[in-house]
Design an enzyme around this catalytic site. Sequence first.
Site, PDB file in Angstrom:
ATOM      1  N   ASP A  71      -1.619  -0.996  10.560  1.00 43.01           N
ATOM      2  CA  ASP A  71      -1.988  -1.083   9.148  1.00 43.01           C
ATOM      3  C   ASP A  71      -2.793  -2.340   8.828  1.00 43.01           C
ATOM      4  O   ASP A  71      -3.388  -2.449   7.754  1.00 43.01           O
ATOM      5  CB  ASP A  71      -0.746  -1.062   8.251  1.00 43.01           C
ATOM      6  CG  ASP A  71      -0.107   0.311   8.137  1.00 43.01           C
ATOM      7  OD1 ASP A  71      -0.752   1.314   8.511  1.00 43.01           O
ATOM      8  OD2 ASP A  71       1.046   0.383   7.664  1.00 43.01           O
TER       9      ASP A  71
ATOM     10  N   GLY B  83       4.039  -4.321   3.987  1.00 48.80           N
ATOM     11  CA  GLY B  83       4.154  -5.731   3.624  1.00 48.80           C
ATOM     12  C   GLY B  83       3.842  -6.697   4.751  1.00 48.80           C
ATOM     13  O   GLY B  83       3.058  -7.627   4.576  1.00 48.80           O
TER      14      GLY B  83
ATOM     15  N   LYS C 102       0.836  -1.195   0.000  1.00 45.60           N
ATOM     16  CA  LYS C 102       0.000   0.000   0.000  1.00 45.60           C
ATOM     17  C   LYS C 102       0.870   1.244   0.000  1.00 45.60           C
ATOM     18  O   LYS C 102       2.049   1.203   0.342  1.00 45.60           O
ATOM     19  CB  LYS C 102      -0.961   0.031   1.191  1.00 45.60           C
ATOM     20  CG  LYS C 102      -0.276   0.035   2.567  1.00 45.60           C
ATOM     21  CD  LYS C 102      -0.039   1.416   3.125  1.00 45.60           C
ATOM     22  CE  LYS C 102       0.610   1.348   4.499  1.00 45.60           C
ATOM     23  NZ  LYS C 102       1.380   2.533   4.807  1.00 45.60           N
TER      24      LYS C 102
ATOM     25  N   GLY D  20       7.710   1.181   4.383  1.00 43.03           N
ATOM     26  CA  GLY D  20       6.474   1.944   4.541  1.00 43.03           C
ATOM     27  C   GLY D  20       5.358   1.480   3.627  1.00 43.03           C
ATOM     28  O   GLY D  20       4.343   2.155   3.490  1.00 43.03           O
TER      29      GLY D  20
END
Length: 162
Positions: free
Chosen positions: A133, A101, A12, A98
């Site tokens: 995340d 993963g 992302k 960042g």
Amino acid sequence: MARRVRILAPAKVNLTLEILGRRADGYHDLASVMATIDLHDDVRVAPSRTLDVRIRPAVGAPAGEDLATRAVRALARASGREPRAHVSVRKRIPVAAGLGGGSSDAAAVLRALAALWRVDVDLASLAATIGSDVPFFAAGVPVAHVGGRGERVEALPPITEL
């Protein structure tokens, strides 16, 4: 019952990121627009007699502390099962870049194991206990507004062109 589940775990990017302040729990409140990209890890999950997580190439986390292993343990606790699974992650997403993963891998493990074990748990809430995340990836949406410390995920219309 399925013998193995394969999920592509996407990377992302944060299209926007605003840090709103420190929370009482030590985390930061944030407002972000996150979008998945075509880069992905390959995650395969199968039943096993033990907990066996293999990540290649290695991510440098201490044994048992990687997010994929934490995801297996969290779902096992939430469903009253033993943490028995074989997880294989083929890394393509660069570590510590960042791009999310490890968080994406953890969400893929949650979805795959929930299907294999045929358990119905609130994956969004469980994902938030693993990492900030992880809820975005567990939601399975390509674009979202993310708030709180990452636990609030609101799907946005897909982006067709950047």
